[in-house]
Each structure stands twice: as C-alpha cells, then as structure tokens.
Design a protein around this motif. Structure first.
Motif, PDB file in Angstrom:
ATOM      1  N   GLU A   1      62.020 -10.051  58.417  1.00  0.00           N
ATOM      2  CA  GLU A   1      62.699 -10.556  59.488  1.00  0.00           C
ATOM      3  C   GLU A   1      62.900 -12.048  59.025  1.00  0.00           C
ATOM      4  O   GLU A   1      64.014 -12.681  59.103  1.00  0.00           O
TER       5      GLU A   1
ATOM      6  N   SER B   1      64.849 -12.700  55.821  1.00  0.00           N
ATOM      7  CA  SER B   1      66.374 -12.442  56.160  1.00  0.00           C
ATOM      8  C   SER B   1      66.977 -13.744  56.871  1.00  0.00           C
ATOM      9  O   SER B   1      67.984 -14.305  56.607  1.00  0.00           O
TER      10      SER B   1
ATOM     11  N   LEU C   1      66.349  -6.092  67.832  1.00  0.00           N
ATOM     12  CA  LEU C   1      67.330  -6.046  67.091  1.00  0.00           C
ATOM     13  C   LEU C   1      68.765  -6.065  67.855  1.00  0.00           C
ATOM     14  O   LEU C   1      69.767  -6.503  67.643  1.00  0.00           O
TER      15      LEU C   1
ATOM     16  N   LEU D   1      71.894  -8.567  68.438  1.00  0.00           N
ATOM     17  CA  LEU D   1      73.411  -7.863  68.061  1.00  0.00           C
ATOM     18  C   LEU D   1      74.034  -8.268  69.627  1.00  0.00           C
ATOM     19  O   LEU D   1      75.284  -8.746  69.364  1.00  0.00           O
TER      20      LEU D   1
ATOM     21  N   LEU E   1      74.233  -1.539  64.630  1.00  0.00           N
ATOM     22  CA  LEU E   1      72.669  -1.116  64.191  1.00  0.00           C
ATOM     23  C   LEU E   1      72.733  -0.392  63.154  1.00  0.00           C
ATOM     24  O   LEU E   1      71.909  -0.606  61.918  1.00  0.00           O
TER      25      LEU E   1
ATOM     26  N   ARG F   1      73.776  -2.576  59.999  1.00  0.00           N
ATOM     27  CA  ARG F   1      72.521  -3.348  59.654  1.00  0.00           C
ATOM     28  C   ARG F   1      71.479  -2.462  58.899  1.00  0.00           C
ATOM     29  O   ARG F   1      71.003  -3.179  57.792  1.00  0.00           O
TER      30      ARG F   1
ATOM     31  N   THR G   1      72.768  -2.421  55.090  1.00  0.00           N
ATOM     32  CA  THR G   1      72.349  -3.477  54.393  1.00  0.00           C
ATOM     33  C   THR G   1      71.148  -4.043  54.247  1.00  0.00           C
ATOM     34  O   THR G   1      71.034  -5.141  53.631  1.00  0.00           O
ATOM     35  N   GLU G   2      69.990  -3.651  54.986  1.00  0.00           N
ATOM     36  CA  GLU G   2      68.853  -4.210  55.083  1.00  0.00           C
ATOM     37  C   GLU G   2      68.121  -4.204  53.909  1.00  0.00           C
ATOM     38  O   GLU G   2      67.981  -3.054  53.363  1.00  0.00           O
TER      39      GLU G   2
ATOM     40  N   ASN H   1      71.589 -15.437  63.366  1.00  0.00           N
ATOM     41  CA  ASN H   1      72.566 -14.879  62.455  1.00  0.00           C
ATOM     42  C   ASN H   1      73.932 -15.606  62.695  1.00  0.00           C
ATOM     43  O   ASN H   1      74.093 -16.477  63.521  1.00  0.00           O
TER      44      ASN H   1
END
Length: 670
Positions: free
Chosen positions: A381, A384, A460, A464, A480, A483, A486-487, A645
């Motif tokens: 986390e 990122s 999370l 969002l 979600l 996400r 792409t994580e 973000n």
C-alpha cells in the motif's frame, strides 16, 4: 558440445574452491557459506570431472531444490562446454528428476495402470477432511492439514505411525493428532480409484521412484548404468524422503559431491534436516572436506554483522559454523532503526527506499524482507501510494490471497443481482461479515488474519467511495475489481519477500523489517531450543542477502497510541548501538503535527456532514495521521501519502493542502 578448457575451469578460483573442484572422484563435502561461490565451485567440479575423463557428461546427475537454481547450473555448465545442445548432462530439481524417471520406469513396475500428477493437495485433503466430519469451509484449516500431510510424507511417516511420531508435542498441530491421522488416511485412500489408477502428489513422485529402484533389480541396474556421478546442492535442506531416493540412486556407490551450509537450514518445518550434511564425513570417513569461507557477495560490514548473529548460535549445527571473510571493499555500516509503531516503521522504510533511489541504487536492487507474508500488505500500500513499483516474491499479492479472492467473488455475485437497499459502504460491510469482517478484532490467530484482510478490503472500498461519493454498490465493486487487476502488475521495482522466499537471492540493498520479539523470533516458532536456533538462522539468511546496504528495523507498538510493549529481537542484543537498546521507541511527532492533525479531523467532520457521507469515506484515520506527520505542501507530495490517489487529490487535494498550510503556520507561531 564445445571443448572444455582446463584453464577456464581453474580461472578465478581461490585455493579452497580449487581444492573442491580438483578433488578426485569419490565422496566430497563442500561446506559453503553465503556468498562464497558455491554454484561456481560445483559446476567447475563437474567440468573438471568430465575434462579429466573420470566421468562422461551423460553419467552426471546434479540435483538442487529450485527450478531457478537448476537453470542457473545448466547455464554455467553450458558456458564451460559441458551442457548445452547435444549434451546429455542432467541438472534438475529432485522432483523433476523423479518425474522423468517415474515416467520411464512406470510401465515396468505398474503395467497398464494409469497415473496423474496432482497440481495441489487441496481438493483431496478437503474431501478427506469432509469425510472426517470437519468444517471444510475453513480454508486455512485445510491448508494446515495439507502442510502436515506433506511434512509426514517427507519424514517417511505413514498414517498408522503419525500419532506416535508426533506424541512428543514438538509440532504445532492444527488439530488432535488422531484426527489428523484420520484425514491423512482418507487422503491416501482417496488417491486410488476403483479401477486401480493412481493420483500422485509431489511426495509420491519421489516415493514411487524410490520404490521402483529398490524393488526391481533390473530397473536399478539400468538406472545405475546410466548415472554414475551425483552432485547435490543445498544438502542441508534434504528431507528423509529425498535422502531415500538419493541412496537408491547411489546403490551403495560413493561418487557423490554434496554442497551445503548448516547455518542456512531454515526449512525444518517441511522435514528438511541438516543431519545428512553433518553426518557426511562419518558415513564416508574417506571423504574430502572443503570449507568455503571467503564471501564475495557482501561488504565486510555486512559480513561482520552476519558472523556476530550466527556466532551466538548453540547446538549441533553451531559446531559446523563457518566464519565468513568479507572480500569486497568497505561499505556503509548497517543501520539499526527503531520506530514507535508499525505504521511509523512502514513510513520510515519507504523513506529509506526513497533515499536509496536518490543515491542511485536501482529499484531492482532493493528488497524489503519480513518474517511473515501478511506483513507485505502495508508495504504494498505504501509503495503504491508513493508511486514506487514493486513485486511480491514467493507469495500472492493482496488481491490474490484466497480469502480476499473469495470476498471479491462474493461481492461480484451480489453486484450482479438487484441493488441493495442500503448505501454501498454498508452493503460491502454486510457482504463481508460472513467472511470475517467485524467492527472489533476477534480472538484466534486465523480469525484475526481473516479479519485484517476483510478490514483492509473495506478500507479500500471506503477510499474508492471517497473519490466517487455518489457511486452505487455495483459501480464500487467494479472499481474494486479493476483495482485488483492492476495491483502489483509490474515485473520490476522493489522486491517484497519473506525471509524464506529470499533464500538464494541477493540485492545491493536489503531492508529487514519487523525485528521485534514475537516476529523474529516468531512467537509460535520458538517453543524449543531447536526452533529458536532456526529463527536465528533465518535472520542470518536475511542479513547475508545484502551486498552493500543493510537496514534493520522494528517497532515498539503495533499501532499508534498503544503501549510500547514490544522488545527488539533478542538476536540483536549486544549488536545494535546502545541508543537503540531494548527497542526504545522514537519520540512521536510534536509541534505542528498535533495542530495539523486536529485541524484535519475537524475539516473531515465538516466535509462529511455537508455531503452526508461517513467520515472514513472522506479520508481514513490512518491517512490523516500520515498527512499530519509528512505535512505535504504540493500535490506531488500529497500523492506520496498512502490512500491519497489521483481522484481523491483532484477532489479534495486543495482543501487538504490549505488546512495543512494554515495550521502549520499557526502552530509555528505558537
């Protein structure tokens, strides 16, 4: 095949490596410390045996424990002219070698009976557990049972002997031994169908191959005519099951070279034992014994700390201790870094990564190591949020973990149905409650793990929603899912790995984290002196992964505001500087931090009330603390905060920066 050059075989070897390479055919034991060039030594030894005519390439079988290590061995042999196009030399893992041999010999032993290799034990163990009346919805229990069956089979323990062999109480069993034995028995019976066909697991590959060689003299003769010289890498990690196959391969012969380091024995939980390495010269009194102690990987500063940690070891393994000698130029001293709580440690480690990157260390040459895989989530986390690429080695990323994947499937199924009669945030919480989500932390180790994962998923979702306050449940679940796709997609960047997964690897910079009691050594893994010493060896392995930069950190409390009850790992006693003794926490931030934090809390409450949303959906409490600590002044700095973000910055960034700027000035005036 390229001709082998004797000068190429001997080039660049130190005296001890050369002694091992040129030892005559027969039993040879190479005790090779971390970074001492063991792969170079054993591949050069194979080349020397071939070059001198003592063995043909096709008569050599070299085995190791990972496909990566086997591939590296083949590449080096090819460069020396003893492996490559047209060559028949074999460099394989134990399981790959057994699979190749079993496929060849199966018809001679079992006739027309068919067999199939299982990818995983899980479905069969779950069925066996169900037959025993257990709750198979508990996936962690099924995984624990599968691991216990794997240990038993690797230890040459069958279901009838399991209870007796675990009676000493040294194993941490997930259930009563009698119940595990019942599941074990049902599992073994379930692998043979009424037609007489077989399902085999990976332990069966080795067991069935050993049985074929031991029970049929014609098969044994055919194999032993083909292979005459054996090399075993990482010999300290051999299990009784694998040793049985090795003995069947040898058939009483002694053309065997083993390489290992008892100080790197860290897989006892899988039945690996250093006993075969430690007993080698007793079994083969005429064996050549060579010790490799020149460390070409790490700086003298890293080597000195590694020697100091392992130097305090006790027990039988300590008797074979190798005193490493650092051969590289001097480098920086290892850094010891205490933190007040886990979040502060994560922030500090990421700050150290940024410093290393600014100093020119390549991202792929930096690794963050931890004792348990669950620790990766916080670093995933934070990295990122900081815009730093990373990859998780040896473990699934957060969204690939079984419990999280199951939660996403449940959310997706519900999103395909009628819209819930509640807010999206409430619908997520309701959907995840059966999977372990709750307002308070539950008792029980596995329940806590599930709770942490579900709580993280809820957080999370809240993040969002903060960026999309009007989003419905289906839209939130879609976000979600996106996400999850792409994580952690990057193949490069910072490496995140457990200490175990880092074995055999190396980096310019290594950050060892969570070095407090209960983590290193792990609480449940230090019940006996033998377990405690394995934990010490695990730290030693972690230290010896570093070439130049080494950063060791721990935290005094689990979270901010909790009592600082943690103690720094006992393995660092007398090694860390006096000012960090006992894991004394770093003083918490004061001054403008407190003023900014209070102002941010007030702003969040006002914003939530004005927009009729929950305060955590505006900004999580953890994010507020990080904002108050970092005091960002620009959008770029804001983007480095976990949870901030691009969408949230676009919507709320200017307001947050204004609150920080105003109250930082106010606090400064005070």
């Amino acid at each position: 095949m390229t001709a082998i050059s004797g000068s190429r075989i001997r080039d660049g070897l130190d005296p001890q490596q050369l002694e091992a390479v040129l030892a005559p055919r027969g039993p040879v034991c190479v005790l090779a410390g971390a970074g001492t060039g063991k792969t170079r030594t054993i591949t050069r030894r194979i080349a020397a045996l071939v070059e001198s005519g003592q063995v043909n390439p096709g008569q050599v079988l070299a085995v190791t424990f990972t496909s990566r290590a086997a591939a590296e061995m083949r590449e080096r042999l090819a460069a020396l002219g003893v492996a490559g196009p047209g060559s028949q030399i074999s460099a394989l893992t134990f399981h790959a070698a057994a699979l190749r041999q079993l496929r060849y010999f199966w018809p001679q032993v079992y006739g027309s009976a068919r067999w199939q290799l299982m990818d995983t034990k899980f479905p069969m163990v779950r069925r066996a557990a169900r037959e025993a009346g257990l709750d198979t919805a508990d996936r962690e229990l099924v995984r624990d049972l599968a691991a216990e069956i794997e240990w038993a089979k690797s230890s040459l323990i069958d279901p009838s002997a399991y209870v007796e062999r675990t009676r000493d109480g040294t194993r941490d069993l997930p259930l009563r031994a009698e119940m595990i034995a019942e599941v074990f028995r049902a599992y073994e019976q379930g692998k043979t169908d009424p037609a007489g066909d077989f399902l085999l697991d990976f332990e069966d590959l080795i067991g069935f191959t050993t049985l074929a060689l031991d029970s049929d003299p014609a098969i044994a003769e055919e194999f032993r005519t083909r292979y005459r010289s054996f090399v075993v890498d990482e010999y300290q990690d051999v299990t009784p099951l694998q040793q049985g196959l090795l003995q069947a391969w040898l058939g009483g012969r002694d053309d065997l070279t083993v390489v290992g380091d008892a100080n790197q024995t860290i897989y006892s939980f899988t039945a690996a034992t250093p006993d075969y390495l430690l007993d080698f010269t007793r079994v083969y009194p005429e064996a050549t014994l060579v010790r490799l102690e020149r460390d070409y990987r790490s700086t003298p500063q890293v080597v000195a700390l590694a020697n100091a940690v392992i130097g305090k070891a006790v027990g039988r393994v300590a008797g074979t201790r190798l005193e490493l000698i650092g051969m590289r130029p001097d480098g920086p001293e290892p850094v010891f870094a205490p933190y007040p709580d886990e979040n502060s440690e994560v922030v500090g480690v990421v700050a150290e990564i940024k410093r290393l990157l600014r100093a020119g260390v390549a991202p792929g040459e930096i690794a963050v190591l931890y004792r348990i895989n669950a620790a990766s989530e916080a670093y995933e986390e934070a990295l990122s949020a900081a815009g730093i690429d990373y990859r998780v080695r040896g473990d699934r990323g957060f969204f690939e973990r079984p419990q999280v994947a199951a939660a996403l499937r449940r959310l997706t199924a519900l999103a395909d149905g009628p819209p819930p009669e509640m807010s999206a945030a409430a619908a997520v919480r309701k959907a995840l409650t059966p999977l372990g989500y709750a307002q308070t932390e539950p008792p029980g180790a596995q329940a806590k793990v599930n709770w942490q994962q579900m709580t993280r998923l809820v957080e999370l979702a809240d993040e969002l929603l903060a960026a999309r306050p009007a989003a419905g449940f289906a839209e939130l679940v879609a976000a979600l899912t996106a996400r999850a796709r792409t994580e952690g997609e990057s193949d490069g960047g910072i490496t995140l790995a457990s200490f175990h997964a880092a074995k055999g690897l190396e980096w310019d910079a290594v950050l060892l984290t969570g070095l407090h009691e209960g983590s290193v050594p792990l609480g449940r893994a230090s019940g006996t002196p033998a377990e405690l010493e394995e934990e010490r060896r695990l730290l030693y392995v972690g230290i010896t992964r570093a070439r130049v930069h080494l950063h060791l950190s721990w935290s005094a409390a689990r979270s901010e505001g909790r009592p600082a009850t943690r103690r720094r790992s006992r393995f660092l006693d007398g090694l860390a500087p006096a000012e960090t003794a006992g894991g004394a926490p770093v003083p918490p931030p004061t001054g403008p931090d407190r003023a900014v934090h209070a102002a941010l809390q007030e702003w969040r409450a006002d914003y939530a009330a004005a927009h009729n949303i929950a305060e955590p959906n505006v900004c999580s409490g953890n994010a507020l603390k990080q904002l108050a600590r970092a005091l960002p002044a620009t959008r770029e700095e804001l983007a480095r905060i976990s949870g901030m973000n691009a969408e949230r910055i676009e919507m709320l960034g200017e307001q947050i920066l204004a609150v920080i700027a105003e109250n930082r000035e106010t606090a400064g005036q005070k």
